[in-house]
Write a protein that holds these residues in place. Structure first.
Motif: not given
Length: 414
Positions: A194-199, A201-202, A243-245
């Motif tokens: 969705d829009e904002g996917a990169l943010d 993920y951070q 951990l994220v993975l």
């Protein structure tokens, strides 16, 4: 009569070098992806030239034997995405970057480095008591059901299927309860592209950084503490990435596994006729969903380490291969009678295969959580019924995952 699969022209200089390339995106994936995979197989065979979002070229591997071959030969079909021959043409805001962009995680590691990293994850998960996990999952399920049981109606994806695995994983990770709502929101945004996917993920990374700092100060009998103390001696960067993975690779597929199984049991007479009695049918339904409606439909990806012939197609060094796990599960060369129940057959590609498959015992832990979720729900609400026609259920607009946007149900208030 089915509508034809639209074709597009491949951009010049990109792989695959074919005149007609199929878009691996669009509304047809929402309706009946298995039908689309059959058409692709008939027209192109087991390896299909495709365009990803933004007209990025790739190969779509949909044959069972071809997927198995790719996953069995990591020296040829490698995991490190830095081999990709298209990086110069990929914009910074490409929505699939969270899935393809290099991260210092086990996902992109190879050889001895991958075995070291995956071993730490496996060691940490082996220590999870499956009996205790089952009990905790049942308690979580009961608490979530308590919140809507008196209404006589619920939307099970938002109120049950999504939060339940996250809460179960939070317990495994030793995560503070206040972190879970934001983490769930960020993961859904990231996985759906969705829009904002990169943010988003951070945001997931930041949550894991806080959790690691918390567990350094207050160690406990949890997965994060075990990862911190593992003989693999993970660096801070490696630990956060892994951990994220683990969290992102587990929560959303489990949510969709739960939702898809409930849908199957409420709409298929083979299961719905036995809701009042047969717990064995829940296990069968979970297994059938992995074959017929697996949550992880398609997977990015592998990169050719050298030129190679695969499924009759010439793959160049650095080409991206997308693994069609759901399409492989339905390959008529290995499952000629697609209407035959899968029953106990565990040879599906839903957890991938080879050294980069879902780390053992993660599939077992996921099944414990999902089976508890479905069984407790049907025990508590035995007259559960869909509140809409099955055809009106809306699927998530993702080529990569197969799950319901909503699952509205009705039942006798309790």
């Amino acid at each position: 009569m089915t509508e034809p699969v639209p074709a597009a022209s491949a951009p010049s200089g990109g792989c695959p070098a074919h005149a007609d390339v199929l878009p691996l995106y669009g509304p047809r994936f929402l309706r009946n992806p298995s039908e689309l995979y059959r058409e692709m197989r008939q027209e192109h065979g087991p390896v299909v030239p495709v365009l990803l979002e933004g007209d990025v070229p790739a190969w779509f591997v949909i044959g069972y034997r071809e997927v198995h071959h790719v996953l069995s030969h990591p020296e040829v079909f490698a995991r490190d995405c830095r081999r990709w021959n298209q990086w110069d043409d990929i914009p910074p805001d490409w929505p699939l970057r969270p899935f393809v962009g290099y991260q210092p995680s086990t996902l992109f590691a190879e050889g001895d480095e991958h075995r070291r990293r995956a071993g730490a994850i496996s060691n940490g998960l082996f220590a999870v008591d499956q009996f205790d996990l089952r009990l905790r999952s049942e308690r979580i399920a009961d608490d979530l059901i308590d919140a809507f049981a008196g209404r006589g109606e619920a939307e099970l994806m938002a109120e049950y299927a999504h939060p339940l695995p996250l809460l179960a994983l939070a317990g495994i990770f030793g995560m503070p309860e206040e972190e879970t709502p934001g983490l769930l929101r960020d993961m859904m945004t990231t996985v759906n592209g969705d829009e904002g996917a990169l943010d988003a993920y951070q945001g997931i990374c930041a949550t894991m950084e806080r959790l690691v700092a918390h567990r350094r100060e207050q160690p406990g009998p949890d997965f994060v503490t075990r990862m911190l103390n593992d003989p693999a001696n993970l660096t801070e960067e490696e630990l956060i990435a892994d951990l994220v993975l683990v969290m992102t690779a587990a929560q959303q597929p489990m949510a969709y596994w739960i939702g898809n199984t409930i849908r199957l049991m409420l709409t298929d007479d083979r299961f719905s006729l036995n809701l009042a009695g047969g717990r064995r049918s829940v296990g069968h339904a979970l297994n059938e969903v992995l074959w017929e409606d697996t949550p992880t439909q398609n997977y990015l990806g592998r990169w050719a380490a050298r030129p190679v012939l695969l499924g009759g197609q010439q793959i160049d060094a650095g080409d991206l291969l997308v693994l069609g796990l759901a399409a492989a599960n339905g390959d008529p060369r290995v499952r000629p009678a697609s209407d035959t129940p899968a029953l106990g057959n565990q040879a599906m590609m839903s957890f991938s295969y080879g050294e980069h498959r879902c780390t053992y015992p993660a599939p077992e832990l996921a099944e414990v959580i999902c089976q508890a979720a479905v069984e407790v729900l049907l025990d508590r609400l035995p007259d559960l019924l869909l509140a809409v026609d099955p055809e009106d259920l809306e699927w998530s607009p993702s080529v990569w995952m197969r799950g319901l946007v909503g699952l509205p149900v009705g039942f006798t208030p309790v």
